[in-house]
Motif scaffolding. Structure first.
Motif, PDB file in Angstrom:
ATOM      1  N   VAL A  52       0.831  -1.211   0.000  1.00  0.00           N
ATOM      2  CA  VAL A  52       0.000   0.000   0.000  1.00  0.00           C
ATOM      3  C   VAL A  52       0.863   1.259   0.000  1.00  0.00           C
ATOM      4  CG1 VAL A  52      -1.669   1.341   1.341  1.00  0.00           C
ATOM      5  CG2 VAL A  52      -1.960  -1.123   1.099  1.00  0.00           C
ATOM      6  N   PHE A  53       1.838   1.320   0.902  1.00  0.00           N
ATOM      7  CA  PHE A  53       2.655   2.530   1.001  1.00  0.00           C
ATOM      8  C   PHE A  53       3.555   2.721  -0.217  1.00  0.00           C
ATOM      9  CE2 PHE A  53       2.546   2.538   5.947  1.00  0.00           C
ATOM     10  CZ  PHE A  53       1.220   2.945   5.880  1.00  0.00           C
ATOM     11  N   SER A  54       4.123   1.629  -0.733  1.00  0.00           N
ATOM     12  CA  SER A  54       4.985   1.751  -1.909  1.00  0.00           C
ATOM     13  C   SER A  54       4.187   2.166  -3.135  1.00  0.00           C
ATOM     14  CB  SER A  54       5.699   0.424  -2.177  1.00  0.00           C
ATOM     15  OG  SER A  54       6.533   0.055  -1.101  1.00  0.00           O
ATOM     16  N   ALA A  55       3.019   1.554  -3.296  1.00  0.00           N
ATOM     17  CA  ALA A  55       2.181   1.896  -4.439  1.00  0.00           C
ATOM     18  C   ALA A  55       1.687   3.333  -4.344  1.00  0.00           C
ATOM     19  CB  ALA A  55       0.995   0.934  -4.521  1.00  0.00           C
ATOM     20  N   ALA A  56       1.330   3.755  -3.127  1.00  0.00           N
ATOM     21  CA  ALA A  56       0.841   5.117  -2.958  1.00  0.00           C
ATOM     22  C   ALA A  56       1.946   6.128  -3.215  1.00  0.00           C
ATOM     23  CB  ALA A  56       0.280   5.302  -1.547  1.00  0.00           C
ATOM     24  N   THR A 103       4.378   5.939  -5.227  1.00  0.00           N
ATOM     25  CA  THR A 103       4.680   6.055  -6.658  1.00  0.00           C
ATOM     26  C   THR A 103       3.461   6.431  -7.489  1.00  0.00           C
ATOM     27  OG1 THR A 103       4.319   3.659  -6.914  1.00  0.00           O
ATOM     28  CG2 THR A 103       6.579   4.415  -6.518  1.00  0.00           C
ATOM     29  N   GLY A 104       2.329   6.697  -6.814  1.00  0.00           N
ATOM     30  CA  GLY A 104       1.123   7.092  -7.536  1.00  0.00           C
ATOM     31  C   GLY A 104       0.436   5.953  -8.245  1.00  0.00           C
ATOM     32  N   SER A 105       0.692   4.712  -7.814  1.00  0.00           N
ATOM     33  CA  SER A 105       0.099   3.549  -8.477  1.00  0.00           C
ATOM     34  C   SER A 105      -1.273   3.188  -7.933  1.00  0.00           C
ATOM     35  CB  SER A 105       1.031   2.335  -8.332  1.00  0.00           C
ATOM     36  OG  SER A 105       2.307   2.608  -8.878  1.00  0.00           O
ATOM     37  N   LEU A 106      -1.677   3.814  -6.834  1.00  0.00           N
ATOM     38  CA  LEU A 106      -2.993   3.529  -6.272  1.00  0.00           C
ATOM     39  C   LEU A 106      -4.028   4.505  -6.813  1.00  0.00           C
ATOM     40  CD1 LEU A 106      -2.411   2.802  -2.458  1.00  0.00           C
ATOM     41  CD2 LEU A 106      -2.975   1.178  -4.261  1.00  0.00           C
ATOM     42  N   GLY A 162      -4.207   7.871  -1.860  1.00  0.00           N
ATOM     43  CA  GLY A 162      -3.638   6.947  -0.898  1.00  0.00           C
ATOM     44  C   GLY A 162      -2.866   7.701   0.170  1.00  0.00           C
ATOM     45  N   PRO A 163      -2.312   6.959   1.137  1.00  0.00           N
ATOM     46  CA  PRO A 163      -1.529   7.605   2.194  1.00  0.00           C
ATOM     47  C   PRO A 163      -0.299   8.285   1.618  1.00  0.00           C
ATOM     48  CG  PRO A 163      -1.265   5.212   2.252  1.00  0.00           C
ATOM     49  CD  PRO A 163      -2.362   5.500   1.275  1.00  0.00           C
ATOM     50  N   GLN A 164      -0.138   9.546   1.903  1.00  0.00           N
ATOM     51  CA  GLN A 164       0.981  10.313   1.365  1.00  0.00           C
ATOM     52  C   GLN A 164       2.134  10.297   2.351  1.00  0.00           C
ATOM     53  OE1 GLN A 164       0.850  11.547  -1.839  1.00  0.00           O
ATOM     54  NE2 GLN A 164      -1.075  10.419  -1.832  1.00  0.00           N
ATOM     55  N   ILE A 165       3.105   9.451   2.100  1.00  0.00           N
ATOM     56  CA  ILE A 165       4.277   9.323   2.961  1.00  0.00           C
ATOM     57  C   ILE A 165       5.510   9.559   2.108  1.00  0.00           C
ATOM     58  CG2 ILE A 165       5.569   7.809   4.505  1.00  0.00           C
ATOM     59  CD1 ILE A 165       3.003   6.248   4.949  1.00  0.00           C
ATOM     60  N   PRO A 166       6.399  10.459   2.515  1.00  0.00           N
ATOM     61  CA  PRO A 166       7.628  10.688   1.741  1.00  0.00           C
ATOM     62  C   PRO A 166       8.392   9.388   1.523  1.00  0.00           C
ATOM     63  CG  PRO A 166       7.359  12.358   3.435  1.00  0.00           C
ATOM     64  CD  PRO A 166       6.303  11.326   3.698  1.00  0.00           C
ATOM     65  N   ALA A 167       8.914   9.210   0.314  1.00  0.00           N
ATOM     66  CA  ALA A 167       9.590   7.963  -0.042  1.00  0.00           C
ATOM     67  C   ALA A 167      10.783   7.672   0.860  1.00  0.00           C
ATOM     68  CB  ALA A 167      10.024   8.005  -1.506  1.00  0.00           C
ATOM     69  N   ASP A 168      11.476   8.727   1.325  1.00  0.00           N
ATOM     70  CA  ASP A 168      12.654   8.489   2.149  1.00  0.00           C
ATOM     71  C   ASP A 168      12.314   8.009   3.554  1.00  0.00           C
ATOM     72  OD1 ASP A 168      11.512  10.869   2.918  1.00  0.00           O
ATOM     73  OD2 ASP A 168      13.414  11.908   3.250  1.00  0.00           O
ATOM     74  N   SER A 194       9.053  -5.974   2.981  1.00  0.00           N
ATOM     75  CA  SER A 194       9.055  -4.523   2.788  1.00  0.00           C
ATOM     76  C   SER A 194      10.090  -4.113   1.748  1.00  0.00           C
ATOM     77  CB  SER A 194       9.338  -3.810   4.114  1.00  0.00           C
ATOM     78  OG  SER A 194       8.357  -4.096   5.081  1.00  0.00           O
ATOM     79  N   ALA A 195      11.300  -4.638   1.881  1.00  0.00           N
ATOM     80  CA  ALA A 195      12.355  -4.316   0.924  1.00  0.00           C
ATOM     81  C   ALA A 195      11.995  -4.811  -0.470  1.00  0.00           C
ATOM     82  CB  ALA A 195      13.678  -4.932   1.375  1.00  0.00           C
ATOM     83  N   GLY A 196      11.316  -5.954  -0.539  1.00  0.00           N
ATOM     84  CA  GLY A 196      10.895  -6.471  -1.832  1.00  0.00           C
ATOM     85  C   GLY A 196       9.944  -5.532  -2.543  1.00  0.00           C
ATOM     86  N   PHE A 197       8.969  -4.996  -1.825  1.00  0.00           N
ATOM     87  CA  PHE A 197       8.020  -4.060  -2.435  1.00  0.00           C
ATOM     88  C   PHE A 197       8.684  -2.731  -2.776  1.00  0.00           C
ATOM     89  CE2 PHE A 197       4.645  -6.782  -0.585  1.00  0.00           C
ATOM     90  CZ  PHE A 197       3.884  -6.950  -1.731  1.00  0.00           C
ATOM     91  N   LEU A 198       9.555  -2.257  -1.902  1.00  0.00           N
ATOM     92  CA  LEU A 198      10.254  -1.003  -2.191  1.00  0.00           C
ATOM     93  C   LEU A 198      11.080  -1.133  -3.467  1.00  0.00           C
ATOM     94  CD1 LEU A 198      11.466  -0.016   1.403  1.00  0.00           C
ATOM     95  CD2 LEU A 198       9.711   1.140   0.057  1.00  0.00           C
ATOM     96  N   ALA A 199      11.830  -2.230  -3.573  1.00  0.00           N
ATOM     97  CA  ALA A 199      12.641  -2.438  -4.775  1.00  0.00           C
ATOM     98  C   ALA A 199      11.760  -2.646  -6.002  1.00  0.00           C
ATOM     99  CB  ALA A 199      13.568  -3.638  -4.570  1.00  0.00           C
TER     100      ALA A 199
END
Length: 274
Positions: free
Chosen positions: A41-45, A47-50, A54-60, A135-140
């Motif tokens: 959810v967070f990775s997709a959000a 990158t704008g894929s949702l 979606g939840p707006q969390i800075p990528a860093d 988590s690392a899998g989805f981020l990558a």
């Protein structure tokens, strides 16, 4: 019996039963499921894929937030294993032969603390693998930074290990103070899963309440680690206070463990056992 022999005996007690690895499996499944859901959810959000907002969390911020799910949602498991280390002996009356073999009860309790530290490290490894791997899998997969090249990420993982160890010690203190196994387990679950989370969320909307709730055990543990999904969700309200520094959070959590163990020794551990 020396402390070395008492510790060896305690290790045999803990690792010869199924409870420790059953709880470890449940910890892994629970944290892995949570990390997988949040990671997607967070990775997709990010990158704008949702679709929609979606939840707006800075990528860093994503790596630390996702990796810390092991402690933010899984800390109840080291508390439970620490509690069971003590209450199981009261329930099955195995403390009687233990105290006959080791009359110095303080030695028995110290041995439990030492083995509890070992279990804390073991549970930390299980929880960290369960949260970091998916988590690392989805981020990558979404082309985001996994944070492994940053020293801050590894420092966070190190603090997660410390948090797991301290949580086991808190559980040992609870078990030493509350002899009844059912009562101790129910108390741990009610406090960690209902009372404190509700209080921390309420603190987001009540002015000044966060100045008190940041000293609660779970909040102190999150401060020690440096990231938490619960802290993020609680911080969406109208009133938020400054969290404790990581070292202060560690000292607060260590204080809870020390006080509970001391009170347990003072008021319960030295009492007669049947």
């Amino acid at each position: 019996m020396s402390l070395i022999n008492a510790s060896r005996s305690e290790a045999t007690k803990q690792f010869s039963t199924a409870m420790w690895w059953i709880l470890a499996i449940v910890l892994f499944v629970y944290v892995a499921f949570t990390a997988t859901a949040l990671g997607f959810v967070f990775s997709a959000a990010s990158t704008g894929s949702l679709p929609g907002n979606g939840p707006q969390i800075p990528a860093d911020m994503l790596p630390s937030l996702l990796y810390s799910s092991a402690t933010s949602v899984g800390y109840v498991f080291p508390v439970l294993i620490g509690t069971l280390m003590v209450t199981t002996e009261f329930r099955h009356k195995t403390l009687t032969p233990t105290f006959l073999a080791t009359p110095r009860r303080s030695t028995v309790l110290i041995a439990k603390v030492l083995i509890g530290i070992l279990l804390g490290v073991l549970y930390a490894v299980v929880g960290i693998v369960a949260s970091v791997a998916p988590s690392a899998g989805f981020l990558a997969g979404f082309g985001l930074d996994t944070g492994f090249s940053s020293g801050d990420t590894w420092a966070l993982i190190g603090r997660m290990v410390i948090a797991f160890v301290l949580w086991v010690l808190v559980g040992i203190g609870v078990g030493a103070l509350v002899r009844n196994q059912v009562g101790a387990i129910v108390g741990v679950l009610v406090f960690t899963q209902f009372l404190e989370p509700i209080g921390r969320v309420a603190a987001s909307f009540v002015e000044g309440l966060s100045d008190a709730t940041k000293f609660l055990p779970g909040a102190a543990g999150d401060a020690l680690v440096g990231a938490s999904v619960l802290s993020m969700s609680a911080g969406t309200g109208a009133s938020t206070g400054d969290p404790l520094e990581w070292w202060a959070g560690g000292l607060v959590l260590l204080g809870y463990a020390a006080v509970l163990i001391f009170l347990g020794y003072l008021f319960s551990w030295r009492r007669d056992v049947s």
